[in-house]
Design an enzyme around this catalytic site. Sequence first.
Site, PDB file in Angstrom:
ATOM      1  N   TYR A 142       0.813  -1.218   0.000  1.00 16.42           N
ATOM      2  CA  TYR A 142       0.000   0.000   0.000  1.00 16.42           C
ATOM      3  C   TYR A 142       0.846   1.268   0.000  1.00 16.42           C
ATOM      4  O   TYR A 142       0.383   2.318  -0.406  1.00 16.42           O
ATOM      5  CB  TYR A 142      -0.943   0.025   1.213  1.00 16.42           C
ATOM      6  CG  TYR A 142      -2.029  -1.038   1.154  1.00 16.42           C
ATOM      7  CD1 TYR A 142      -2.145  -1.866   0.046  1.00 16.42           C
ATOM      8  CD2 TYR A 142      -2.927  -1.201   2.186  1.00 16.42           C
ATOM      9  CE1 TYR A 142      -3.116  -2.835  -0.025  1.00 16.42           C
ATOM     10  CE2 TYR A 142      -3.911  -2.175   2.123  1.00 16.42           C
ATOM     11  CZ  TYR A 142      -4.008  -2.995   1.020  1.00 16.42           C
ATOM     12  OH  TYR A 142      -4.971  -3.948   0.957  1.00 16.42           O
TER      13      TYR A 142
ATOM     14  N   LYS B  73       4.092 -15.310   2.022  1.00 13.65           N
ATOM     15  CA  LYS B  73       4.027 -16.005   0.721  1.00 13.65           C
ATOM     16  C   LYS B  73       5.477 -16.234   0.296  1.00 13.65           C
ATOM     17  O   LYS B  73       5.929 -15.790  -0.772  1.00 13.65           O
ATOM     18  CB  LYS B  73       3.241 -15.122  -0.273  1.00 13.65           C
ATOM     19  CG  LYS B  73       2.949 -15.772  -1.601  1.00 13.65           C
ATOM     20  CD  LYS B  73       1.918 -16.871  -1.544  1.00 13.65           C
ATOM     21  CE  LYS B  73       1.749 -17.521  -2.893  1.00 13.65           C
ATOM     22  NZ  LYS B  73       1.056 -18.816  -2.827  1.00 13.65           N
TER      23      LYS B  73
ATOM     24  N   ASP C  68      -2.142 -18.434   1.338  1.00  8.76           N
ATOM     25  CA  ASP C  68      -3.234 -19.198   0.698  1.00  8.76           C
ATOM     26  C   ASP C  68      -3.714 -20.319   1.624  1.00  8.76           C
ATOM     27  O   ASP C  68      -4.925 -20.558   1.764  1.00  8.76           O
ATOM     28  CB  ASP C  68      -2.830 -19.729  -0.695  1.00  8.76           C
ATOM     29  CG  ASP C  68      -1.365 -20.093  -0.806  1.00  8.76           C
ATOM     30  OD1 ASP C  68      -0.601 -19.825   0.154  1.00  8.76           O
ATOM     31  OD2 ASP C  68      -0.963 -20.665  -1.824  1.00  8.76           O
TER      32      ASP C  68
ATOM     33  N   ASP D 175      -5.249  -7.171   5.400  1.00  4.73           N
ATOM     34  CA  ASP D 175      -6.474  -6.472   5.019  1.00  4.73           C
ATOM     35  C   ASP D 175      -7.503  -7.486   4.520  1.00  4.73           C
ATOM     36  O   ASP D 175      -8.678  -7.464   4.898  1.00  4.73           O
ATOM     37  CB  ASP D 175      -6.121  -5.461   3.907  1.00  4.73           C
ATOM     38  CG  ASP D 175      -7.251  -4.493   3.636  1.00  4.73           C
ATOM     39  OD1 ASP D 175      -8.263  -4.541   4.350  1.00  4.73           O
ATOM     40  OD2 ASP D 175      -7.116  -3.679   2.705  1.00  4.73           O
TER      41      ASP D 175
ATOM     42  N   ASP E 179     -10.918  -9.487   6.932  1.00  3.54           N
ATOM     43  CA  ASP E 179     -12.326  -9.371   6.524  1.00  3.54           C
ATOM     44  C   ASP E 179     -12.955 -10.754   6.396  1.00  3.54           C
ATOM     45  O   ASP E 179     -14.093 -10.981   6.800  1.00  3.54           O
ATOM     46  CB  ASP E 179     -12.452  -8.629   5.187  1.00  3.54           C
ATOM     47  CG  ASP E 179     -12.741  -7.154   5.407  1.00  3.54           C
ATOM     48  OD1 ASP E 179     -12.443  -6.658   6.511  1.00  3.54           O
ATOM     49  OD2 ASP E 179     -13.258  -6.501   4.480  1.00  3.54           O
TER      50      ASP E 179
END
Length: 364
Positions: free
Chosen positions: A141, A191, A223, A247, A251
Amino acid sequence: MRFKLAVLPGDGIGPDVIAEAVKVLEAVAGRFGHSFDMSYGPVGGAAIDETGTALPGDVLKMCRRADAVLLGAVGGPKWDDPQAKVRPEDGLLALRKGLGLFANLRPVKAFPVLVDSTNLKPEVIRGVDFIFVRELTGGLYFGRPKRQWRTSRGRRAVDSMVYSEQEIERIVRVGFELARRRKKKLISVDKANVLESSRLWRQVATEVAAEYPDVELEHMLIDACSMRIIQNPRYLDVLVTENTFGDIVTDEASMLAGSMGMLPSASLAGVPREGVKIPGMYEPIHGSAPRRAGLDMANPIATILSVAMMLRYSFALPGEAAAVEAAVDAVLDEGYRTYDIMDEGKTRVGTKEMGNLIAGKVEG
Ligand code: NAD
């Protein structure tokens, strides 16, 4: 004890749920003999209307002087114009930056009385109780280069996932410290099979682990983690991950709790250690739900549980935090529900009544 608190109700249902959280905080003050000096200021759309900016300079100063910030929610259709120069969410980003908040803590708990209101099977949900630590200031970001440009073969764009070892170290420490207070198990999510920044993340996490011999460290690919959240969420206890991964999976994880109206969050400016007071900002994870604003409908529990986190991390008052959490459990056990968690045979109440009931339990 005496504490300074900045209260930013924001937009939509923000002021509705904040009023109830303040009620509960006053009940804590009364029962335990503390005093909370509260100063109020506008943020988000409310601040744009008043001052033309989403976080006025004097409000940021007020937040800097406070021991903690309690925030409602920002945003709404009134300020949604994509051409607008200033947006309500700018206020949140300015607060994170201005207060140096780098660690976002999101607990996910399946309340026993609500296991039937989620989309997963009750046997998968029952007993779920974990906490995600998301890095807030780095990664995709904010990394540079970050731009879009034209070439002779069409448009191209780049974002950069950048982390320094110092950034990784301080967020991983937050994970270890929390794990130390819980089941002594930390999952670091990355990852590393594909990304260089994740390989550094994994190296640094492993190095920091040497200082926490009492905590077991497990590395998990993002994943695999997103599958595990749905398949066997009880396996999880404390997880730490970078900004973008966090992020997305937080959620996903929030869906386990039954309603957005139940989940609190904290953003901290330091590593939480036993007995140490860390400046932080506390807010429900939900947005401003504009259609419910001012109707005495919104569920205030996420904001009230955010107050419990504030008592624990910014005021170092774990007993008071536990009293608030126990009061929420007791009111739910007695069958009181706001509309979003309503079930057959339960008693439906509004925002204010839910706040009164929980404050009443805190008072004892
Ligand atoms: P939302 O979280 O406001 O609402 C999503 C759904 O959940 C709606 O059906 C809403 O009625 C319900 N809901 C949310 N909180 C609830 C509560 N406490 N009690 C009962 N029901 C509740 O998300 P949205 O509708 O996507 O966004 C609305 C506005 O909020 C937008 O302007 C968005 O940008 C903003 N937003 C702000 C934040 C923040 O302040 N941190 C976070 C997300 C969205």
